[in-house]
Design a protein around this motif. Structure first.
Motif, short mmCIF file in Angstrom:
data_model
loop_
_atom_site.label_atom_id
_atom_site.label_comp_id
_atom_site.label_asym_id
_atom_site.label_seq_id
_atom_site.Cartn_x
_atom_site.Cartn_y
_atom_site.Cartn_z
N ARG A 123 0.84 -1.20 0.00
CA ARG A 123 0.00 0.00 0.00
C ARG A 123 0.87 1.25 0.00
O ARG A 123 0.61 2.20 -0.76
CB ARG A 123 -0.92 -0.01 1.22
N TRP A 124 1.92 1.26 0.83
CA TRP A 124 2.79 2.44 0.91
C TRP A 124 3.53 2.65 -0.40
O TRP A 124 3.56 3.77 -0.93
CB TRP A 124 3.80 2.27 2.04
N LEU A 125 4.12 1.59 -0.96
CA LEU A 125 4.91 1.73 -2.18
C LEU A 125 4.03 2.11 -3.36
O LEU A 125 4.38 2.99 -4.16
CB LEU A 125 5.65 0.42 -2.49
N GLY A 126 2.87 1.47 -3.48
CA GLY A 126 1.97 1.79 -4.59
C GLY A 126 1.54 3.24 -4.56
O GLY A 126 1.61 3.95 -5.58
N ASN A 127 1.12 3.73 -3.40
CA ASN A 127 0.66 5.11 -3.29
C ASN A 127 1.80 6.12 -3.34
O ASN A 127 1.59 7.29 -3.66
CB ASN A 127 -0.13 5.30 -1.99
N ALA A 128 3.01 5.67 -2.99
CA ALA A 128 4.17 6.57 -3.07
C ALA A 128 4.57 6.87 -4.51
O ALA A 128 5.04 7.96 -4.83
CB ALA A 128 5.36 5.97 -2.32
N LEU A 129 4.36 5.89 -5.40
CA LEU A 129 4.81 6.04 -6.79
C LEU A 129 3.70 6.45 -7.75
O LEU A 129 3.96 7.12 -8.76
CB LEU A 129 5.43 4.72 -7.28
N TYR A 130 2.47 6.03 -7.45
CA TYR A 130 1.37 6.24 -8.40
C TYR A 130 0.13 6.81 -7.73
O TYR A 130 -0.01 6.75 -6.50
CB TYR A 130 0.98 4.90 -9.06
N ARG A 131 -0.77 7.28 -8.56
CA ARG A 131 -2.15 7.53 -8.13
C ARG A 131 -2.91 6.23 -8.38
O ARG A 131 -3.36 5.97 -9.50
CB ARG A 131 -2.76 8.69 -8.93
N TRP A 306 16.19 11.72 -3.92
CA TRP A 306 16.59 13.11 -3.77
C TRP A 306 15.45 14.05 -4.17
O TRP A 306 15.19 15.05 -3.48
CB TRP A 306 17.83 13.38 -4.64
N LEU A 307 14.74 13.73 -5.24
CA LEU A 307 13.59 14.55 -5.64
C LEU A 307 12.52 14.57 -4.56
O LEU A 307 11.91 15.60 -4.29
CB LEU A 307 13.00 14.02 -6.96
N ARG A 308 12.32 13.42 -3.92
CA ARG A 308 11.31 13.35 -2.86
C ARG A 308 11.75 14.18 -1.65
O ARG A 308 10.95 14.89 -1.04
CB ARG A 308 11.08 11.89 -2.47
N LEU A 309 13.03 14.07 -1.29
CA LEU A 309 13.53 14.81 -0.14
C LEU A 309 13.49 16.31 -0.37
O LEU A 309 13.30 17.09 0.58
CB LEU A 309 14.96 14.37 0.18
N THR A 310 13.67 16.73 -1.62
CA THR A 310 13.69 18.16 -1.92
C THR A 310 12.31 18.68 -2.34
O THR A 310 12.18 19.84 -2.75
CB THR A 310 14.70 18.45 -3.05
N GLY A 311 11.30 17.83 -2.23
CA GLY A 311 9.93 18.25 -2.54
C GLY A 311 9.66 18.45 -4.01
O GLY A 311 8.69 19.13 -4.38
N ARG A 312 10.46 17.87 -4.89
CA ARG A 312 10.27 18.05 -6.34
C ARG A 312 9.80 16.77 -7.03
O ARG A 312 9.79 16.69 -8.25
CB ARG A 312 11.58 18.52 -6.98
N PHE A 313 9.43 15.77 -6.24
CA PHE A 313 9.00 14.50 -6.82
C PHE A 313 7.53 14.55 -7.20
O PHE A 313 6.70 15.01 -6.43
CB PHE A 313 9.23 13.35 -5.82
N TYR A 314 7.24 14.10 -8.41
CA TYR A 314 5.85 13.97 -8.87
C TYR A 314 5.58 12.49 -9.13
O TYR A 314 6.43 11.79 -9.69
CB TYR A 314 5.61 14.78 -10.15
N LYS A 315 4.42 12.04 -8.75
CA LYS A 315 4.08 10.63 -8.97
C LYS A 315 4.07 10.33 -10.46
O LYS A 315 3.91 11.21 -11.30
CB LYS A 315 2.72 10.32 -8.34
N PHE A 316 4.21 9.04 -10.77
CA PHE A 316 4.33 8.61 -12.15
C PHE A 316 2.98 8.47 -12.86
O PHE A 316 2.81 7.65 -13.75
CB PHE A 316 5.06 7.26 -12.21
N GLY A 317 2.01 9.25 -12.46
CA GLY A 317 0.70 9.17 -13.10
C GLY A 317 -0.17 8.12 -12.43
O GLY A 317 0.02 7.77 -11.26
#
Length: 460
Positions: A123-131, A306-317
């Protein structure tokens, strides 16, 4: 008799060690095993209260007992004798070979590992990467005593994660996994999750007999299973023709007067497949040898961390899973099909395709493949809307619930990855990226078949 005997320190240590082991085996270890066994039983009882399909006793049997049962199965022993005669091996050597296969195949299911660690991590990994979205779910009544088998298309190794997460309220799934997972310590975790390993390239009759008998036992024992009939990841985005190996074993285990087997079609689709570049390269090379260097994987993981830590990460759709209309083996058998397994597999694959989720990136990719001279953003939006208008709501996932915005969302994702480019105000497939665009477009090829043809789309 009472004289002092001198012994070296190492001898005294060995005597003490052996004494401690003996005391542990007779007093301590049985108590510890009993404690953990009772604790596991309480966990299973608690989990079964919230599952729509409780965990079957077969799945909870001790692994050692299952290995012994499988090794000394009458069909396996017959195969052992034939193998020994054919290869000039002593019966004991062939029997030990069968036992080794059984140890390799039989899982060591732990309800704590599955529901306490596995489903939460999924659940955590799925929601971390995708909608993550649950798409179409066919409402159907399934006999509570039937064995349920989820039959899925295979697009990514994330498939295991998503289906485990979304099916967590139904039951604990037993996956058939390939050689990629036989790496310690991953193999221990996967076995604890109830998965069983298969050698996809093994041609030995003894191995196939051991595997077949295990699948027979699990199926007749009511174990809820999940299989990928394609036999491997899709290299071009299409659903490959089904391979009948495991499905044949399941059907062979069934008799008209036995418990029913119900096959549930599961369709999975993504706006971005994590391994897409590797799969596309393998397809272009005409080989299933995946060139996934550990350095590339590590850089990918560190970059996104690094993108996640710096707040620049966007989910992969979006990542979406749909469940189609189940196929009852008992009902299918009653139809009198000439080749039961082959016709059943073809029907299940057809139902998978029928409920395949339609997502923004595949929709944009489908339209761009038909655009010979490029498109403006307005033209792209119009054609995507035309493509998606005939899709049922349950099969379609739109950002913000806006049909027009779907093309903007898909376009942004594809341009950020260099698949599409804009020149002179028009959008084109980037040089060298046509195979990547086709990979995503192929996942919803059925939409084009169910709507107007591609020429009509291009004329809009």
């Amino acid at each position: 008799m009472f004289e002092t005997v001198a012994i070296p320190y190492w001898g005294l240590l060995l005597i003490g060690l052996f004494a401690a082991i003996s005391i542990g085996e007779r007093l301590l270890f049985p108590s510890v095993r009993w404690f953990f066994r009772k604790r596991a039983e309480r966990v299973v009882a608690r989990v079964n209260q919230r599952l729509s399909r409780p965990i079957e006793p077969f799945k909870l049997a001790r692994r050692y007992d299952m290995i012994q049962r499988l090794t000394y199965d009458s069909e396996v022993l017959r195969a052992v004798a034939e193998h020994a005669a054919a290869h000039g091996e002593p019966d004991e050597v062939a029997l030990e070979r069968a036992r080794r296969y059984a140890r390799e195949i039989v899982p060591s299911f732990s309800a704590t590992a599955y529901f306490g660690i596995g489903t939460r991590a999924a659940r955590w990994l799925g929601n971390a990467l995708y909608r993550v979205r649950l798409g179409h779910v066919e409402q159907a009544s399934i006999d509570g005593d039937a064995t349920v088998v989820f039959v899925m298309n295979h697009r990514s190794n994330m498939d295991y994660v998503l289906v485990t997460y979304l099916a967590a309220r139904a039951s604990a799934l037993s996956y058939a996994v390939g050689e990629w997972a036989r790496v310690w310590p991953l193999s221990r975790l996967i076995k604890a999750m109830g998965a069983y390993f298969i050698r996809r390239k093994s041609r030995g009759e003894l191995y196939r007999t051991v595997l077949r008998r295990y699948v027979h036992m699990a199926t007749t024992g009511g174990v809820t299973q999940a299989v990928f009939p394609e036999g491997g990841l899709s290299l071009d985005g299409k659903i490959a023709p089904p391979k009948l190996g495991l499905l044949t074993y399941m059907v062979e285990a069934w008799a008209p007067d036995a418990r029913d087997i119900v096959f549930v079609p599961v369709a999975i689709n993504y706006d971005r497949v994590l391994e897409d570049r590797i799969l596309i390269a393998a397809n272009e090379a005409g080989s299933r040898r995946f060139k996934a260097r550990m350095g590339v994987v590590t850089r990918f993981a560190l970059k996104h961390l690094w993108l996640r830590l710096t707040g620049r990460f966007y989910k992969f759709g979006y990542a979406s899973v749909s469940f189609g209309a189940p196929v009852s083996l008992k009902d299918w058998h009653a139809r009198g099909a000439e080749d039961l397994t082959k016709s059943l597999a073809a029907e299940v694959v057809r139902r998978i395709e029928a409920v395949m989720p339609v997502l923004p990136v595949p929709a944009v990719a489908r339209v761009m493949l038909a655009a010979k001279d490029g498109l403006t953003e307005e033209e792209l939006a119009a054609r995507v809307s035309a493509l998606l208008e005939g899709v049922e709501d349950g099969h379609l996932h739109l950002p913000r619930g806006d049909l027009a915005y779907a093309s903007t969302f898909g376009l942004r994702n594809m341009m950020s990855r260099g698949m599409l480019e804009k020149r002179d105000g028009r959008i084109y497939v980037a040089e060298g990226q046509r195979s990547a665009v086709a990979y995503y477009a192929n996942s919803i090829a059925h939409v084009q078949r169910n709507s107007d043809d591609e020429t009509a789309l291009a004329e809009l």
